[in-house]
Motif scaffolding. Structure first.
Motif, PDB file in Angstrom:
ATOM      1  N   GLN A   5       0.774  -1.404  -0.008  1.00  0.00           N
ATOM      2  CA  GLN A   5       0.037  -0.162  -0.060  1.00  0.00           C
ATOM      3  C   GLN A   5       0.863   1.284   0.203  1.00  0.00           C
ATOM      4  O   GLN A   5       1.574   1.661   0.910  1.00  0.00           O
ATOM      5  CB  GLN A   5      -0.942   0.115   1.176  1.00  0.00           C
ATOM      6  N   GLN A   6       0.877   2.122  -1.078  1.00  0.00           N
ATOM      7  CA  GLN A   6       1.693   3.098  -1.365  1.00  0.00           C
ATOM      8  C   GLN A   6       0.921   4.487  -0.565  1.00  0.00           C
ATOM      9  O   GLN A   6      -0.198   4.617  -0.832  1.00  0.00           O
ATOM     10  CB  GLN A   6       2.161   3.399  -2.812  1.00  0.00           C
ATOM     11  N   SER A   7       1.744   5.366  -0.192  1.00  0.00           N
ATOM     12  CA  SER A   7       1.289   6.615   0.263  1.00  0.00           C
ATOM     13  C   SER A   7       2.384   7.655   0.090  1.00  0.00           C
ATOM     14  O   SER A   7       3.486   7.596   0.199  1.00  0.00           O
ATOM     15  CB  SER A   7       0.808   6.565   1.788  1.00  0.00           C
ATOM     16  N   SER A  19       8.961  12.225  -1.231  1.00  0.00           N
ATOM     17  CA  SER A  19       8.918  11.197  -0.272  1.00  0.00           C
ATOM     18  C   SER A  19       7.669  10.173  -0.335  1.00  0.00           C
ATOM     19  O   SER A  19       6.627  10.609  -0.146  1.00  0.00           O
ATOM     20  CB  SER A  19       9.023  11.643   1.216  1.00  0.00           C
ATOM     21  N   LEU A  20       7.922   8.801  -0.248  1.00  0.00           N
ATOM     22  CA  LEU A  20       6.863   8.137  -0.665  1.00  0.00           C
ATOM     23  C   LEU A  20       7.125   6.751   0.402  1.00  0.00           C
ATOM     24  O   LEU A  20       8.231   6.688   0.800  1.00  0.00           O
ATOM     25  CB  LEU A  20       6.734   7.494  -1.893  1.00  0.00           C
ATOM     26  N   ALA A  21       6.132   6.303   0.905  1.00  0.00           N
ATOM     27  CA  ALA A  21       6.082   4.827   1.796  1.00  0.00           C
ATOM     28  C   ALA A  21       5.505   3.848   0.987  1.00  0.00           C
ATOM     29  O   ALA A  21       4.391   4.004   0.352  1.00  0.00           O
ATOM     30  CB  ALA A  21       5.681   5.182   2.992  1.00  0.00           C
ATOM     31  N   CYS A  22       5.839   2.698   1.554  1.00  0.00           N
ATOM     32  CA  CYS A  22       5.301   1.688   0.978  1.00  0.00           C
ATOM     33  C   CYS A  22       4.969   0.659   2.144  1.00  0.00           C
ATOM     34  O   CYS A  22       5.957   0.021   2.661  1.00  0.00           O
ATOM     35  CB  CYS A  22       6.025   0.592  -0.075  1.00  0.00           C
ATOM     36  N   ASN A  81       6.350  -2.120   9.434  1.00  0.00           N
ATOM     37  CA  ASN A  81       6.579  -2.813   8.377  1.00  0.00           C
ATOM     38  C   ASN A  81       6.533  -1.998   7.149  1.00  0.00           C
ATOM     39  O   ASN A  81       5.689  -2.477   6.371  1.00  0.00           O
ATOM     40  CB  ASN A  81       5.691  -4.007   8.531  1.00  0.00           C
ATOM     41  N   GLN A  82       7.254  -1.224   6.721  1.00  0.00           N
ATOM     42  CA  GLN A  82       7.243  -0.574   5.642  1.00  0.00           C
ATOM     43  C   GLN A  82       8.570  -0.086   4.927  1.00  0.00           C
ATOM     44  O   GLN A  82       9.458  -0.165   5.810  1.00  0.00           O
ATOM     45  CB  GLN A  82       6.471   0.759   5.687  1.00  0.00           C
ATOM     46  N   TRP A 110       3.278  -5.772  -6.487  1.00  0.00           N
ATOM     47  CA  TRP A 110       3.436  -4.457  -6.777  1.00  0.00           C
ATOM     48  C   TRP A 110       2.150  -3.550  -6.155  1.00  0.00           C
ATOM     49  O   TRP A 110       1.440  -3.894  -5.938  1.00  0.00           O
ATOM     50  CB  TRP A 110       3.400  -4.306  -8.316  1.00  0.00           C
ATOM     51  N   GLY A 111       2.990  -2.285  -5.858  1.00  0.00           N
ATOM     52  CA  GLY A 111       1.911  -1.389  -5.483  1.00  0.00           C
ATOM     53  C   GLY A 111       0.934  -0.969  -6.501  1.00  0.00           C
ATOM     54  O   GLY A 111       1.448  -1.139  -7.712  1.00  0.00           O
TER      55      GLY A 111
END
Lengths: 120, 108
Positions: A5-7, A19-22, A81-82, A110-111
């Motif tokens: 899950q991307q944000s 800046s991105l998180a997964c 956990n990312q 994949w996200g």
């Protein structure tokens, strides 16, 4: 079933940091059998692998693409956990859809992708 | 860096026809680390083939992959309407990982 899950923001100003998180579900960022990757896609550059982080023999490792090596950082966050992507000093050339992906024996998860536009 | 060159750029075919997509590597690579992906507009790439020959989970057997030296091939035996999409090959055996430029399979 493993899901990513991307944000992160969809708009970044030139010269700033992207800046991105997964967030990972169904697997662990600390897995000894997977690497966690960032890939981007644009009409001009196609699919471009940016880099990865992975845990092996009690140590964290990173690999980065030469094209972004001086500007990129990919970091794990075991408490959440990312893993995250930071790309510094962005220009309009960094406008793309950004994907996170797991590479176990192959790149199977994949996200959904995040469209990031670099513009003032 | 391993460069992957895909051909043709566009393949115009009718449903039921056979599609043959090519991917050539700039140097010898292990077939164990060559994958094919399908991508539809607005979606992430979906893994079809890994290790040049093996179908990913849930992929129909009309998709098959093969390898010969630096040449890799994806064959779609009989095109279904849902198969019209972009296809990419990928090398994942060493860094930097690389992708081919893609082949668009379009309805004739």
């Amino acid at each position: 079933q493993v899901q990513l899950q991307q944000s992160g923001p969809g708009l970044v100003r030139p010269s700033q940091t992207l800046s991105l998180a997964c967030a990972i579900s169904g697997d662990s960022v600390s897995s000894n059998s997977a690497a966690w990757n960032w890939i981007r896609q644009s009409p001009s550059r196609g699919l471009e692998w940016l880099g990865r982080t992975y845990y092996y023999a009690s140590k964290w490792y990173n690999d980065y693409a030469p094209s972004v090596k001086s500007r990129i950082s990919i970091n794990p966050d075991t408490s959440k956990n990312q893993f995250s992507l930071q790309l510094n000093s962005v220009t309009p050339e960094d406008t793309a859809v950004y994907y996170c992906a797991r590479l176990a024996n192959y790149m199977d998860v994949w996200g959904k992708g995040t469209t990031v536009t670099v513009s003032s | 860096e391993i460069v992957l060159t895909q051909s043709p750029g566009t393949l115009s075919l009718s449903p039921g026809e056979r599609a043959t997509l090519s991917c050539r590597a700039s140097q010898i690579i292990s077939s164990s680390h060559l994958a094919w992906f399908q991508q539809k507009p607005g979606q992430a790439p979906r893994l079809l083939i890994y290790g040049a020959y093996s179908r990913a989970t849930g992929i129909p057997d009309r998709f098959s992959g093969s390898a010969s030296g630096t040449d890799f091939t994806l064959i779609i035996r009989r095109l279904e309407p849902e198969d019209f999409a972009m296809y990419y090959c990928q090398h994942y055996g060493s860094t930097p990982l690389t992708f081919g430029g893609g082949t668009k399979v379009e309805i004739k």
